[in-house]
Design a protein around this motif. Structure first.
Motif, PDB file in Angstrom:
ATOM      1  N   HIS A  62      47.941  27.696  29.567  1.00  0.00           N
ATOM      2  CA  HIS A  62      47.966  26.386  30.221  1.00  0.00           C
ATOM      3  C   HIS A  62      47.873  25.274  29.177  1.00  0.00           C
ATOM      4  O   HIS A  62      46.914  25.198  28.401  1.00  0.00           O
ATOM      5  CB  HIS A  62      46.822  26.265  31.220  1.00  0.00           C
ATOM      6  N   GLY A  63      48.880  24.403  29.176  1.00  0.00           N
ATOM      7  CA  GLY A  63      49.019  23.422  28.110  1.00  0.00           C
ATOM      8  C   GLY A  63      47.853  22.474  27.970  1.00  0.00           C
ATOM      9  O   GLY A  63      47.430  22.139  26.862  1.00  0.00           O
ATOM     10  N   GLU A  64      47.280  22.013  29.099  1.00  0.00           N
ATOM     11  CA  GLU A  64      46.223  21.015  28.999  1.00  0.00           C
ATOM     12  C   GLU A  64      44.950  21.583  28.378  1.00  0.00           C
ATOM     13  O   GLU A  64      44.298  20.930  27.560  1.00  0.00           O
ATOM     14  CB  GLU A  64      45.904  20.417  30.367  1.00  0.00           C
ATOM     15  N   GLY A  65      44.589  22.811  28.755  1.00  0.00           N
ATOM     16  CA  GLY A  65      43.415  23.428  28.151  1.00  0.00           C
ATOM     17  C   GLY A  65      43.592  23.626  26.660  1.00  0.00           C
ATOM     18  O   GLY A  65      42.682  23.362  25.863  1.00  0.00           O
ATOM     19  N   ILE A  66      44.777  24.084  26.264  1.00  0.00           N
ATOM     20  CA  ILE A  66      45.059  24.303  24.840  1.00  0.00           C
ATOM     21  C   ILE A  66      45.074  22.972  24.092  1.00  0.00           C
ATOM     22  O   ILE A  66      44.571  22.874  22.971  1.00  0.00           O
ATOM     23  CB  ILE A  66      46.383  25.067  24.682  1.00  0.00           C
ATOM     24  N   TYR A  67      45.623  21.929  24.735  1.00  0.00           N
ATOM     25  CA  TYR A  67      45.589  20.594  24.126  1.00  0.00           C
ATOM     26  C   TYR A  67      44.146  20.168  23.863  1.00  0.00           C
ATOM     27  O   TYR A  67      43.820  19.658  22.778  1.00  0.00           O
ATOM     28  CB  TYR A  67      46.270  19.581  25.037  1.00  0.00           C
ATOM     29  N   ALA A  68      43.271  20.361  24.859  1.00  0.00           N
ATOM     30  CA  ALA A  68      41.876  19.961  24.697  1.00  0.00           C
ATOM     31  C   ALA A  68      41.214  20.750  23.576  1.00  0.00           C
ATOM     32  O   ALA A  68      40.463  20.190  22.760  1.00  0.00           O
ATOM     33  CB  ALA A  68      41.118  20.168  26.008  1.00  0.00           C
ATOM     34  N   GLY A  69      41.491  22.066  23.512  1.00  0.00           N
ATOM     35  CA  GLY A  69      40.915  22.879  22.453  1.00  0.00           C
ATOM     36  C   GLY A  69      41.319  22.385  21.081  1.00  0.00           C
ATOM     37  O   GLY A  69      40.485  22.235  20.173  1.00  0.00           O
ATOM     38  N   ASP A  70      42.604  22.108  20.918  1.00  0.00           N
ATOM     39  CA  ASP A  70      43.101  21.643  19.624  1.00  0.00           C
ATOM     40  C   ASP A  70      42.574  20.253  19.282  1.00  0.00           C
ATOM     41  O   ASP A  70      42.058  20.018  18.177  1.00  0.00           O
ATOM     42  CB  ASP A  70      44.629  21.630  19.654  1.00  0.00           C
ATOM     43  N   PHE A  71      42.685  19.322  20.224  1.00  0.00           N
ATOM     44  CA  PHE A  71      42.322  17.931  19.934  1.00  0.00           C
ATOM     45  C   PHE A  71      40.844  17.790  19.580  1.00  0.00           C
ATOM     46  O   PHE A  71      40.485  17.148  18.582  1.00  0.00           O
ATOM     47  CB  PHE A  71      42.656  17.038  21.130  1.00  0.00           C
ATOM     48  N   PHE A  72      39.981  18.377  20.381  1.00  0.00           N
ATOM     49  CA  PHE A  72      38.552  18.195  20.130  1.00  0.00           C
ATOM     50  C   PHE A  72      38.056  19.049  18.969  1.00  0.00           C
ATOM     51  O   PHE A  72      37.171  18.627  18.217  1.00  0.00           O
ATOM     52  CB  PHE A  72      37.754  18.465  21.403  1.00  0.00           C
ATOM     53  N   ALA A  73      38.655  20.235  18.768  1.00  0.00           N
ATOM     54  CA  ALA A  73      38.233  21.060  17.627  1.00  0.00           C
ATOM     55  C   ALA A  73      38.585  20.394  16.308  1.00  0.00           C
ATOM     56  O   ALA A  73      37.792  20.419  15.363  1.00  0.00           O
ATOM     57  CB  ALA A  73      38.873  22.444  17.709  1.00  0.00           C
ATOM     58  N   ARG A  74      39.760  19.780  16.248  1.00  0.00           N
ATOM     59  CA  ARG A  74      40.132  19.122  14.991  1.00  0.00           C
ATOM     60  C   ARG A  74      39.301  17.853  14.761  1.00  0.00           C
ATOM     61  O   ARG A  74      39.281  17.317  13.656  1.00  0.00           O
ATOM     62  CB  ARG A  74      41.629  18.804  14.956  1.00  0.00           C
ATOM     63  N   ASN A  75      38.600  17.391  15.804  1.00  0.00           N
ATOM     64  CA  ASN A  75      37.701  16.249  15.662  1.00  0.00           C
ATOM     65  C   ASN A  75      36.228  16.671  15.607  1.00  0.00           C
ATOM     66  O   ASN A  75      35.336  15.859  15.866  1.00  0.00           O
ATOM     67  CB  ASN A  75      37.927  15.258  16.801  1.00  0.00           C
ATOM     68  N   GLY A  76      36.012  17.950  15.255  1.00  0.00           N
ATOM     69  CA  GLY A  76      34.665  18.400  14.948  1.00  0.00           C
ATOM     70  C   GLY A  76      33.823  18.885  16.106  1.00  0.00           C
ATOM     71  O   GLY A  76      32.606  19.070  15.959  1.00  0.00           O
ATOM     72  N   TYR A  77      34.432  19.151  17.255  1.00  0.00           N
ATOM     73  CA  TYR A  77      33.706  19.680  18.403  1.00  0.00           C
ATOM     74  C   TYR A  77      33.945  21.182  18.542  1.00  0.00           C
ATOM     75  O   TYR A  77      35.019  21.688  18.200  1.00  0.00           O
ATOM     76  CB  TYR A  77      34.176  19.013  19.693  1.00  0.00           C
ATOM     77  N   ALA A  78      32.949  21.877  19.054  1.00  0.00           N
ATOM     78  CA  ALA A  78      33.192  23.210  19.600  1.00  0.00           C
ATOM     79  C   ALA A  78      33.831  23.015  20.971  1.00  0.00           C
ATOM     80  O   ALA A  78      33.478  22.079  21.697  1.00  0.00           O
ATOM     81  CB  ALA A  78      31.886  23.985  19.736  1.00  0.00           C
TER      82      ALA A  78
END
Length: 630
Positions: free
Chosen positions: A106-122
């Motif tokens: 699912h694109g939105e979940g993967i988007y959230a994983g990528d966007f927030f992980a690259r900004n230092g979030y788990a």
């Protein structure tokens, strides 16, 4: 000795390796941004989302673990994916995304994983109970509160967690945030629900559960389309058959059997359609009631074309009025666009058939500012942002307000009048601020459920119909029909600035024991186009409230107040305002068969003669919240 078969296998292995190598090179070039845009687009459409996620993890230095299993209190395990920044020595704030879709694709979940992980979030992406790799039985969202709380318990126990969790996502991903907010878990510090008015249950008298009911009328196309694809109770259910004729399926009766005629496995659709809206069963599903309003700091985002925008704003106002402290921690943004499509509409400058220039918001920046403040003690969040920021269609600007509707919006009554022949746009229906003076007491039309008025655009999602129009769409085909009453204003002498909820108070009567009334406000352009602004429906038996159903006495006039959602819209000088009144919008809405029976399990219909009265107890009128100065 090497056999020919072994040689062939060796050659095939080499060829596969070369293919994988070439694909890898193409993907690297794609991610590096040095390929032609047309080639990039082609590759993006062909590469599975899970591959893109892993490639991005290499590029942006985070790890992905798809093998997390979290045990719930009853022993059911939920499949989860964890995104963690590499080489991290600090305790991390976490973004949780729970969804009824495949977390690996699912694109939105993967988007959230990528966007927030690259900004230092788990980041944790989770298949909820009964979906995909998770165990249990699916029923939206029966276990949402307890499963969400158990997931938060697991997160805060991890050595990398700082004990604070924010939730994120649109549609079902947003609704689950509101459901989880009912747990009042100490780790749940902030949320960003988008397009999530479907979380509203009985709160504010909406009874809209999953965003599928308006005025007691089932939103058929959305409900059928979503449950057909996603509503199977077991994650092991057979896949959806191919080449389904959706329109043909929507025409079938009874409604209750609509999904199982195509997918016979147990499906939540049937309970949603069959269960009375005031039944205590709904209380077990986690939807929001007046008694359990959310208290979690929330950045609430939706769009004017979202079918749940009315519920979104209704809930936001209930929260604002519940506590000044809670109100300070809530911001609402309403953009032009269809369901979960506000960012795309801003970038394209289009909403349905309308131009919406200047509709861009810095969403990514807002997400980070919101979560950084609540989860990492950085910055001031959105302290300087007004409580409501909404896009005004027709003025191409953003309106700021402290409440909804804005304080300076004053309700005006626009009366329906005619010489008794308001049928179709060539009829004599008039819409004006003057109290009716004509001698004609009413307009009437013949509503045949087997020949309903077709849907043209408007609020919808998830129908599965690829060629479906959504949002503002020319209504002239609809207005040619004799079973649509049309009331049109004179050309406006000044701009008409509307901002707030729309209601139509109608004095009606019917030859049937029950029927529906559908109202649609439209903008009439100088070239004759009539594009929809907003709309709503009410089943006559619920005219005194969903919790006080009462059938009609044939021929006896009664009052109905139809909720037509909210809008911020300006109609320019020289243009006209129009109101349509009819009894169907198919397939967006379930047809009322006019029998006074249960409707969901019936196959025989009754033709009704329906009237709108002009001179009975104050007449019929549209309630417009008009902005004067801001």
């Amino acid at each position: 000795m090497v056999s020919n078969r072994d040689k062939l296998a060796s050659v095939q292995m080499i060829n596969r390796s070369r293919i994988f190598f070439l694909v890898g090179v193409l993907i690297v070039l794609l991610l590096a941004g040095i390929m032609l845009p047309t080639v990039q687009k082609l590759i993006r459409e062909k590469i599975p989302n899970r591959w893109k996620a892993h490639l991005n993890s290499l590029r942006f230095n985070y790890e992905i673990d798809n093998k997390i299993r979290i045990r719930m209190v009853d022993g059911v395990e939920l499949a989860s994916t964890l995104y963690l920044p590499r080489n991290n020595s600090k305790k991390l704030a976490t973004i949780l995304v729970q969804q009824p879709y495949n977390r690996l694709e699912h694109g939105e979940g993967i988007y959230a994983g990528d966007f927030f992980a690259r900004n230092g979030y788990a980041v944790m992406i989770q298949d909820i109970r009964g979906k995909f790799a998770s165990q249990g039985e699916f029923m939206p969202y029966q276990s949402g509160v307890s499963d969400g709380a158990a997931t938060l318990d697991w997160i805060v126990q991890q050595p990398w967690s700082n004990g604070r969790v924010g939730t994120f996502g649109c549609s079902g991903l947003g609704e689950l945030q509101f459901t989880l907010s009912k747990a009042k878990h100490p780790a749940h510090r902030a949320m960003i629900p988008l397009g999530a008015g479907g979380a509203v249950g009985s709160a504010g008298g909406n009874y809209s559960y999953f965003g599928l009911f308006e005025g007691g009328v089932f939103q058929l196309a959305s409900g059928f389309g979503w449950f057909l694809e996603n509503g199977a109770k077991s994650p092991r259910a057979a896949p959806l058959p191919k080449n389904i004729n959706i329109m043909s399926a929507l025409s079938g009766l009874p409604v209750a059997d609509m999904v199982k005629r195509i997918r016979p496995e147990p499906n939540a659709f049937e309970e949603f359609v069959r269960t009375p809206l005031t039944d205590k069963w709904w209380d077990t599903l986690g939807y929001i009631s007046d008694a359990e309003l959310p208290t979690i700091p929330a950045l609430v985002i939706s769009t004017w074309g979202d079918q749940t925008v009315g519920a979104t704003l209704s809930l936001a106002e209930l929260v604002r009025k519940s506590s000044s402290e809670i109100a300070r921690n809530q911001h609402v943004i309403i953009a032009p666009g269809t369901h979960c499509n506000g960012e795309e509409s801003g970038l394209s400058g289009k909403f349905g058939e309308l131009d919406v220039p200047g509709a861009v918001q810095p969403y990514k920046e807002l997400y980070l500012r919101w979560f950084d403040y609540w989860l990492r003690d950085k910055g001031d969040g959105l302290a300087s942002m007004p409580r409501y920021v909404v896009y005004v269609i027709g003025e191409q600007r953003w309106l700021e307000a402290s409440q909804w509707p804005p304080q300076n919006a004053k309700v005006e009554k626009w009366y329906l009048d005619s010489g008794g022949h308001a049928n179709g746009r060539t009829g004599d229906g008039v819409l004006s601020t003057s109290v009716p003076t004509s001698k004609a007491g009413y307009d009437e039309f013949r509503y045949d459920p087997m020949h309903p008025v077709p849907t043209r655009g408007g609020p919808a999602c998830c129908t599965g119909m690829a060629d479906e129009k959504q949002g503002p769409t020319d209504q002239l085909i609809v207005e040619e029909r004799n079973d649509v009453l049309v009331y049109t204003s004179a050309k406006l002498a000044g701009p008409l600035r509307i901002a707030g909820p729309l209601f139509a108070t109608l004095k009606i009567s019917s030859s049937a024991l029950d029927t529906d009334y559908v109202v649609r406000l439209t903008h009439v352009w100088p070239d004759g186009r009539s594009t929809n602004i907003q709309e709503g429906a009410l089943r006559a038996r619920y005219r005194n409230g969903i919790n006080h159903p009462s059938l009609l006495e044939p021929g006896k006039p009664v009052t109905m107040r139809v909720d037509a959602r909210s809008i911020a819209y300006t109609i320019p000088v020289g243009h006209q305002l129009r109101l349509q009144v009819t009894s169907s919008s198919f397939p967006r809405l379930e047809r009322n068969l006019n029998t006074g029976g249960r409707n969901f399990d019936e196959v025989v219909s009754v033709v009704a003669t329906n009237r709108v009265h002009h001179n009975f107890e104050g007449g019929s009128y549209l309630e417009l919240p008009i902005l004067h100065d801001d």
